[in-house]
Write an enzyme that holds these catalytic residues in place. Structure first.
Site, PDB file in Angstrom:
ATOM      1  N   TYR B 177       0.332  -1.288   0.097  1.00  0.00           N
ATOM      2  CA  TYR B 177      -0.179  -0.207  -0.125  1.00  0.00           C
ATOM      3  C   TYR B 177       1.031   1.286  -0.053  1.00  0.00           C
ATOM      4  CZ  TYR B 177       1.070   0.847   4.991  1.00  0.00           C
ATOM      5  OH  TYR B 177       1.535   1.018   6.126  1.00  0.00           O
ATOM      6  N   CYS B 178       0.192   2.035  -0.650  1.00  0.00           N
ATOM      7  CA  CYS B 178       0.968   3.693  -0.456  1.00  0.00           C
ATOM      8  C   CYS B 178       0.200   5.069   0.487  1.00  0.00           C
ATOM      9  CB  CYS B 178       2.030   4.043  -1.595  1.00  0.00           C
ATOM     10  SG  CYS B 178       0.753   4.111  -2.852  1.00  0.00           S
ATOM     11  N   ARG B 179       0.281   5.835  -0.501  1.00  0.00           N
ATOM     12  CA  ARG B 179      -0.535   6.914  -0.279  1.00  0.00           C
ATOM     13  C   ARG B 179      -2.625   7.239  -0.535  1.00  0.00           C
ATOM     14  NH1 ARG B 179       3.955  11.257  -2.932  1.00  0.00           N
ATOM     15  NH2 ARG B 179       5.555  11.104  -1.717  1.00  0.00           N
TER      16      ARG B 179
END
Lengths: 218, 218
Positions: B177-179
């Site tokens: 996952y990221c932003r």
DNA sequence: AAACTATTAAACATAATTATTGAATGGGAT
DNA sequence: ATCCCATTCAATAATTATGTTTAATAGTTT
């Protein structure tokens, strides 16, 4: 800047939707279309705009996907494209409310009384309707009422409300609703009902939110 | 037009919030601030803007209530004012996505692969984390990871991911996952992981949404 | 105190939005 | 076919947003 990233292109598209929400006339049009589909001429007069101007606002909102249109005989009917748009507008109102304290100072009218009029939540109204303890009043214009309303609701457009008062049972609480949380009809109706001795409150928001929440409509 | 109604004044205020969402640079800034608070200089370089220009965007967003700021020593730190703002941005993305089909044609890159990469929902990831069946990878930069991340997550910024691959167990699924939903890091990470034989998927959105949903963070 | 740094404000050129007018389009109706 | 109507387009002027450059501010550090 030479070659914008895919993400930036995407955000540019999102920003176009934001821009489309960036004009009060368009927000008024959106509120009107949240009630029922309407044609350009109709919207223009309801929003107090020239037809050409309304047409431009509508074209812009259709372009960014907020609205869709269909032809019906000679006229073109616009409607909100998707319930997600109503969510978006509701979220915008919620954030905008933070600054309403400031607006209250400016307008010093209906919305100062807002808290005093103790709104009823959808849940509470739903429960009290089930128990049959409440008279539900739809104070929107007749055409919007006809396009959909709460079950058991009585249509009493504001200017006719005074005439209809004698027909309302005084021993039951009245809950009035209209187009949405900032629709002034419900405020006015509650004030009038209280003047005449009714125990009246308003629904916290309006018909579109009720419908969007999946509650039954007639 | 002579005396605008209280409601119109209110809608004018709401439209100001809409306008503030009407610029892609501001949406980029909002995404950055959804991760952690940052100062102007920092934001300006992350968003590839001049400091003065970034300052103006920030001032505007603070004015309409999207952001708040506080002083810390020599610098001023901005952050998103309220979770309702994240909801608003999420709603904007959802509506904007309708038109992404068109954007896909234009950019023809990451977001075409999007569906193929089968995102994992928050619920599903939450359940699989509880059962201990999954390696969770946070592919954001280290500073954002340090400001908050999913429990058990391993920080592997994209450019260091390749080095860290040997340390990851091959028999477990990986979720990156990221932003947020349009952050390209997670797409890249999943592609890289699959190239190296991992069973990898990405979280449907990012850390801010996870946190806003009330799920546990570290 | 002065010098320094991070941030904001002011002034400006450029570009975009808004609302108006009047003309054009394109389905129905006659 | 011609006319009529609702809607849209085109051209315009007024207003507002954007992004630079340059100057001012307000804290920190020396």
């Amino acid at each position: 800047m030479s070659s914008p990233s895919p993400k930036f292109e995407l955000f540019t598209r999102f920003a176009e939707v934001g821009k489309a929400l960036g004009n009060p006339h368009r927000l008024v049009i959106l509120e009107l279309l949240a009630q029922r589909e309407r044609n350009v001429d109709d919207l223009a007069s309801a929003a107090r705009l020239s037809v050409a101007n309304a047409s431009q606002h509508l074209r812009l909102m259709r372009k960014v996907g907020l609205l869709v249109s269909r032809r019906n005989g000679a006229q073109i009917l616009y409607r909100v494209s998707d319930p997600a748009v109503l969510d978006l507008v509701a979220a915008l109102h919620r954030v905008g409310e933070r600054n309403v304290a400031e607006v209250r100072e400016i307008v010093g009218g209906y919305f100062r009384r807002r808290d005093a009029l103790e709104p009823v939540s959808r849940q509470e109204l739903s429960r009290r309707m089930r128990d049959g303890l409440v008279t539900v009043l739809d104070v929107r214009p007749e055409d919007e009422f006809d396009a959909g309303h709460l079950p058991q609701a009585i249509n009493a457009p504001l200017r006719e409300l005074e005439k209809q008062l004698r027909d309302l049972p005084k021993d039951r609480d009245v809950v009035a609703y209209c187009r949405g949380p900032y629709c002034v009809f419900a405020f006015e109706a509650v004030a009038l009902l209280r003047q005449h001795g009714f125990s009246a409150r308003r629904l916290e928001d309006g018909f579109p939110e009720w419908k969007a929440a999946g509650l039954p409509v007639a």
